[in-house]
Design an enzyme around this catalytic site. Sequence first.
Site, PDB file in Angstrom:
ATOM      1  N   ASP A  43     -58.876  22.749 -33.489  1.00 54.25           N
ATOM      2  CA  ASP A  43     -59.907  22.162 -33.987  1.00 54.25           C
ATOM      3  C   ASP A  43     -59.941  21.852 -35.484  1.00 54.25           C
ATOM      4  O   ASP A  43     -59.481  22.699 -36.104  1.00 54.25           O
ATOM      5  CB  ASP A  43     -61.158  23.240 -33.689  1.00 54.25           C
ATOM      6  CG  ASP A  43     -62.592  22.559 -33.958  1.00 54.25           C
ATOM      7  OD1 ASP A  43     -62.611  21.859 -34.676  1.00 54.25           O
ATOM      8  OD2 ASP A  43     -63.418  22.918 -33.167  1.00 54.25           O
TER       9      ASP A  43
ATOM     10  N   LYS B  49     -65.965  19.188 -41.473  1.00 51.12           N
ATOM     11  CA  LYS B  49     -67.017  19.393 -42.581  1.00 51.12           C
ATOM     12  C   LYS B  49     -66.315  20.390 -43.501  1.00 51.12           C
ATOM     13  O   LYS B  49     -65.436  21.376 -43.281  1.00 51.12           O
ATOM     14  CB  LYS B  49     -68.127  19.996 -41.813  1.00 51.12           C
ATOM     15  CG  LYS B  49     -69.088  18.920 -41.047  1.00 51.12           C
ATOM     16  CD  LYS B  49     -70.254  19.528 -40.691  1.00 51.12           C
ATOM     17  CE  LYS B  49     -70.919  18.632 -39.736  1.00 51.12           C
ATOM     18  NZ  LYS B  49     -72.300  19.240 -39.248  1.00 51.12           N
TER      19      LYS B  49
ATOM     20  N   ARG C 166     -53.927  15.019 -23.440  1.00 47.39           N
ATOM     21  CA  ARG C 166     -55.084  14.317 -23.263  1.00 47.39           C
ATOM     22  C   ARG C 166     -55.988  13.995 -24.588  1.00 47.39           C
ATOM     23  O   ARG C 166     -56.472  12.896 -24.952  1.00 47.39           O
ATOM     24  CB  ARG C 166     -56.010  15.256 -22.385  1.00 47.39           C
ATOM     25  CG  ARG C 166     -57.369  14.569 -22.133  1.00 47.39           C
ATOM     26  CD  ARG C 166     -58.257  15.396 -21.457  1.00 47.39           C
ATOM     27  NE  ARG C 166     -57.754  15.716 -20.095  1.00 47.39           N
ATOM     28  CZ  ARG C 166     -58.393  16.336 -19.010  1.00 47.39           C
ATOM     29  NH1 ARG C 166     -59.363  16.982 -19.328  1.00 47.39           N
ATOM     30  NH2 ARG C 166     -57.611  16.746 -18.025  1.00 47.39           N
TER      31      ARG C 166
ATOM     32  N   GLU D 218     -54.465  13.919 -27.470  1.00 48.61           N
ATOM     33  CA  GLU D 218     -53.517  12.727 -28.294  1.00 48.61           C
ATOM     34  C   GLU D 218     -53.964  11.453 -27.861  1.00 48.61           C
ATOM     35  O   GLU D 218     -54.229  10.545 -28.378  1.00 48.61           O
ATOM     36  CB  GLU D 218     -52.149  13.040 -28.169  1.00 48.61           C
ATOM     37  CG  GLU D 218     -51.294  12.105 -28.877  1.00 48.61           C
ATOM     38  CD  GLU D 218     -49.955  12.625 -28.909  1.00 48.61           C
ATOM     39  OE1 GLU D 218     -48.975  11.858 -29.554  1.00 48.61           O
ATOM     40  OE2 GLU D 218     -49.533  13.529 -28.133  1.00 48.61           O
TER      41      GLU D 218
END
Length: 246
Positions: free
Chosen positions: A145, A149, A219, A221
Amino acid sequence: MFPDGSGPAADPAGSHFERRIRSFQPRRSRVTTGQADVLRRLWPSWGLDIDGRRVLDLDALFGGLPVVLEIGFGMGEATARMAADDPGTGILAADVHTPGQGNLLRLAERAGLTNVRVANGDAIILLREMLAPASLDGIRVYFPDPWPKTRHHKRRLIQPEFLDLAAPRLKPGAVLHCATDWEPYAEQMLDVLTAHPAFENTAPDGGYAPRPDFRPLTRFEGQGIDKGHAVQDVIFRRVDGGAPGE
């Protein structure tokens, strides 16, 4: 969902251990009937909960094979492919996504793989509490992940604190291999690994590495490429010394 240890626990470590790096949220939704069935059948022999209460005997788990830790494997397609292509390497695949755990076990069973074990829970606790020094031949972190932010950057997995924890668990010469399609995160990975004394870049120019043949197209990528994202591989080697306590 899985009483009496018949499958992955909802929170195996409970509140027993401090989590200074917390880069995930447990996800147990959308478990199919087939995934639940394979988890109940195979978890006792092919799965383990990251409870932080014992040090794993990797030789016993993998029959003496060299072992690579994969942190975060999604639905497990790439992990199963790598395990099939390299049966001489054990893959300890850690994730918190229950459907993905079930799918990886299903793929491993279908392919007759014996070199995959699935670890359920926080990989930080796994590294800190359950793996012996110099027990790993590699660590793979593919498409973690990116926490895009700015206020969430502290949640990113690849940071100096994680490297301090990972380095002593890696044998000298072992490889830490990261991949991401989020350019700012790729830059951070490269910067923090370059600055850490326990690692050296395998790329001769000190930059990103070409995607090695053994890493399948994942997937995530493919989705990133479809969006026009540049995928970067960051591959560093563990050097002697340079880690805390050494």
